[in-house]
Design a protein around this motif. Sequence first.
Motif, mmCIF file in Angstrom:
data_model
loop_
_atom_site.group_PDB
_atom_site.id
_atom_site.type_symbol
_atom_site.label_atom_id
_atom_site.label_comp_id
_atom_site.label_asym_id
_atom_site.label_seq_id
_atom_site.Cartn_x
_atom_site.Cartn_y
_atom_site.Cartn_z
ATOM 1 N N GLU A 342 6.565 5.284 11.427
ATOM 2 C CA GLU A 342 5.242 4.752 11.118
ATOM 3 C C GLU A 342 4.471 5.373 10.430
ATOM 4 O O GLU A 342 3.442 4.777 9.818
ATOM 5 C CB GLU A 342 4.982 5.733 12.884
ATOM 6 C CG GLU A 342 2.973 6.211 12.931
ATOM 7 C CD GLU A 342 2.790 6.847 13.530
ATOM 8 O OE1 GLU A 342 2.552 7.676 14.259
ATOM 9 O OE2 GLU A 342 3.801 7.361 14.760
ATOM 10 N N ASP A 345 5.257 2.492 7.501
ATOM 11 C CA ASP A 345 3.796 1.232 8.568
ATOM 12 C C ASP A 345 2.556 1.870 7.745
ATOM 13 O O ASP A 345 1.768 0.549 6.872
ATOM 14 C CB ASP A 345 4.085 0.614 9.913
ATOM 15 C CG ASP A 345 5.218 0.302 10.424
ATOM 16 O OD1 ASP A 345 6.393 -0.467 9.378
ATOM 17 O OD2 ASP A 345 6.234 1.041 11.674
ATOM 18 N N GLN A 346 2.362 2.928 7.844
ATOM 19 C CA GLN A 346 1.264 3.150 7.216
ATOM 20 C C GLN A 346 0.815 2.719 5.996
ATOM 21 O O GLN A 346 -0.444 2.116 5.320
ATOM 22 C CB GLN A 346 0.563 4.370 7.764
ATOM 23 C CG GLN A 346 0.548 4.861 9.534
ATOM 24 C CD GLN A 346 0.001 6.351 9.779
ATOM 25 O OE1 GLN A 346 0.100 7.007 8.391
ATOM 26 N NE2 GLN A 346 -0.536 6.547 10.726
ATOM 27 N N ARG A 347 1.657 3.182 4.957
ATOM 28 C CA ARG A 347 1.448 2.870 3.475
ATOM 29 C C ARG A 347 1.293 1.923 3.115
ATOM 30 O O ARG A 347 0.646 1.542 2.281
ATOM 31 C CB ARG A 347 2.374 3.914 3.695
ATOM 32 C CG ARG A 347 3.063 5.587 3.213
ATOM 33 C CD ARG A 347 3.014 6.188 2.218
ATOM 34 N NE ARG A 347 2.231 6.150 0.924
ATOM 35 C CZ ARG A 347 2.329 6.473 -0.248
ATOM 36 N NH1 ARG A 347 3.666 6.910 -0.179
ATOM 37 N NH2 ARG A 347 1.724 6.683 -0.597
ATOM 38 N N ILE A 348 2.698 1.103 4.043
ATOM 39 C CA ILE A 348 2.775 -0.647 3.598
ATOM 40 C C ILE A 348 1.939 -1.491 3.804
ATOM 41 O O ILE A 348 0.576 -1.988 3.104
ATOM 42 C CB ILE A 348 4.069 -1.392 4.500
ATOM 43 C CG1 ILE A 348 5.183 -0.653 4.160
ATOM 44 C CG2 ILE A 348 4.072 -3.048 4.236
ATOM 45 C CD1 ILE A 348 6.322 -1.209 4.309
ATOM 46 N N GLU A 349 0.905 -0.423 4.866
ATOM 47 C CA GLU A 349 -0.555 -1.598 5.427
ATOM 48 C C GLU A 349 -1.535 -1.321 4.197
ATOM 49 O O GLU A 349 -2.587 -2.493 3.907
ATOM 50 C CB GLU A 349 -1.046 -0.887 6.441
ATOM 51 C CG GLU A 349 -0.209 -1.769 7.732
ATOM 52 C CD GLU A 349 -0.903 -0.841 9.218
ATOM 53 O OE1 GLU A 349 -1.481 -0.474 9.603
ATOM 54 O OE2 GLU A 349 0.322 -1.517 10.678
ATOM 55 N N GLU A 350 -1.658 0.020 3.636
ATOM 56 C CA GLU A 350 -2.241 0.050 2.483
ATOM 57 C C GLU A 350 -2.284 -0.672 0.722
ATOM 58 O O GLU A 350 -2.662 -0.393 0.628
ATOM 59 C CB GLU A 350 -2.120 1.778 2.685
ATOM 60 C CG GLU A 350 -2.975 2.198 3.675
ATOM 61 C CD GLU A 350 -2.949 3.814 3.041
ATOM 62 O OE1 GLU A 350 -2.187 4.317 2.298
ATOM 63 O OE2 GLU A 350 -3.015 4.486 3.970
ATOM 64 N N ARG A 381 6.061 -10.915 3.267
ATOM 65 C CA ARG A 381 5.679 -9.849 3.880
ATOM 66 C C ARG A 381 6.324 -8.814 4.357
ATOM 67 O O ARG A 381 6.627 -7.599 4.473
ATOM 68 C CB ARG A 381 4.051 -9.516 4.116
ATOM 69 C CG ARG A 381 3.489 -8.294 3.726
ATOM 70 C CD ARG A 381 1.533 -8.607 4.100
ATOM 71 N NE ARG A 381 1.530 -7.257 4.109
ATOM 72 C CZ ARG A 381 0.630 -6.747 2.857
ATOM 73 N NH1 ARG A 381 0.603 -7.701 1.548
ATOM 74 N NH2 ARG A 381 0.039 -5.401 2.462
ATOM 75 N N LYS A 382 7.314 -9.628 5.519
ATOM 76 C CA LYS A 382 7.708 -9.114 6.991
ATOM 77 C C LYS A 382 9.103 -8.433 6.395
ATOM 78 O O LYS A 382 9.655 -7.665 6.887
ATOM 79 C CB LYS A 382 8.125 -10.511 8.323
ATOM 80 C CG LYS A 382 8.357 -9.259 9.347
ATOM 81 C CD LYS A 382 8.373 -10.368 10.626
ATOM 82 C CE LYS A 382 9.732 -9.957 11.621
ATOM 83 N NZ LYS A 382 9.676 -11.385 12.384
ATOM 84 N N SER A 385 8.815 -5.304 3.943
ATOM 85 C CA SER A 385 8.971 -4.671 4.806
ATOM 86 C C SER A 385 10.147 -4.191 5.527
ATOM 87 O O SER A 385 10.093 -3.078 5.236
ATOM 88 C CB SER A 385 8.075 -4.663 5.605
ATOM 89 O OG SER A 385 7.366 -3.421 6.460
#
Length: 448
Positions: A342, A345-350, A381-382, A385
């Motif tokens: 989690e 994911d937050q860091r990747i979204e940024e 991108r996926k 990730s």
Amino acid sequence: MIAFRRLLAVTIGVVFAPIFVLSLISAQISDLATNPDHMNDMITESGIIDNTYIKILPKMSQEIALEGVSIGEVMDTPLTVTFEDTESAGLLISDLFTEIFPQQYTEQIIQSTVESIIRYLNQDTDDFEIDLQLNERVESIGPAFEKAVYELHLVESILNNVLVPIAYENVSSVMSNSLGLKFTEKEFEVYFRQIMPPEWLETHVVDGVNKLTIYFAGNSENFNIEIPISSRVDLVGEVLKDKLKKDKNAREVVFTKVIEPLSERMIKSTNTFNYGIAFSREEILEVLKGKASDEWMKTESGRFIDEFVKYMNSEDDSFQYIVDISTLRDSAVDNLLDIASERLDQRIEELPPCSGLVALLTINLKSPDLPKCLPEDPKIRKNVSEGLHMVIDNQVKSFAKKGLPGSFSFEFSDLVGSNPDIENKIQEVKQTVKKGITFSDNDLREML
């Protein structure tokens, strides 16, 4: 104890004072020296014996009832038996004394003693002796005291005013500081009475009086009354486990007293992974604690208590309790992975999007840092990730297996911490358990 000593002084005085006075008189008045009956009449007419039994003895008994009776020490605290109804207690103490040393007995001893003095002074005999005929009187102490135990509610008094307060002051602090278990005064009293019920104490008190009787009868040179506490220690474990059943906070003692303190030197305060992902010690403990079922808590806390009780009742000075958390650790891996995923994911979204050659150059899964940007293409991108997640998953799994302990070993130094007062108190309680409550002829001599 002043009143108790006065009572003994009165006892001796009643018998010997008249004899002493009349001996002086008989040395000066020759016609009295030939008439023991006349001397005994003088003693009777003086009223000294009647006055002692009617006025002095009740007054002294009332003083004893008011002051209480010291019966030794426990953990350097004086044991003093007190009475709730002092007036009734004073009357009963006086009655008991009269039952052991009835007025008729005292009068008879004085009369026979006077006759012996007269015979000696008249040179009718070369030997002078006073026969107090104590054997029969001493033998009456046992039944009289047993009566007092029940009628004065002595055991209840000892429990309420002596043993429970002393135990609460000394033992509850040990339980709180070493085991992490806290008791209210009322709760402690209920458990204490389960460990040392009045009926059990009464048996030992009466047995102690029987030993005293044998001693005072001259059939033994010394005596040692013992109330063995070590035989009750196993019950301590049982009542503490009862506490675990009723108190959820008590069941968590294995965490609050063992795992959490020991984790400070076995788990880093901050545990870092690639891409800026980290777990604090507190977060890891929270996850582990969440995996511990109520039954697991109760079982392990019960084992902790068993080891502590075993230590308190043994000659061994070493203490060790080992709690195995490998099952908690293994089952916590998925939770740690979810938390790490989690956060990643937050860091990747940024991360901002980028394209072309810049996108390819920024991607390096072996780097401990995140790329500065990710390709705009959703598929690429996926894939990137997923690669980043795979790296973090492997690191978290490795950390859980190698970086987290599978067990904690809790020893005596952990039990007492850096507080010498706790260590001294534990050793003091341990010695009391070993020795029990004792009262010997030496204690009696010091008391008098």
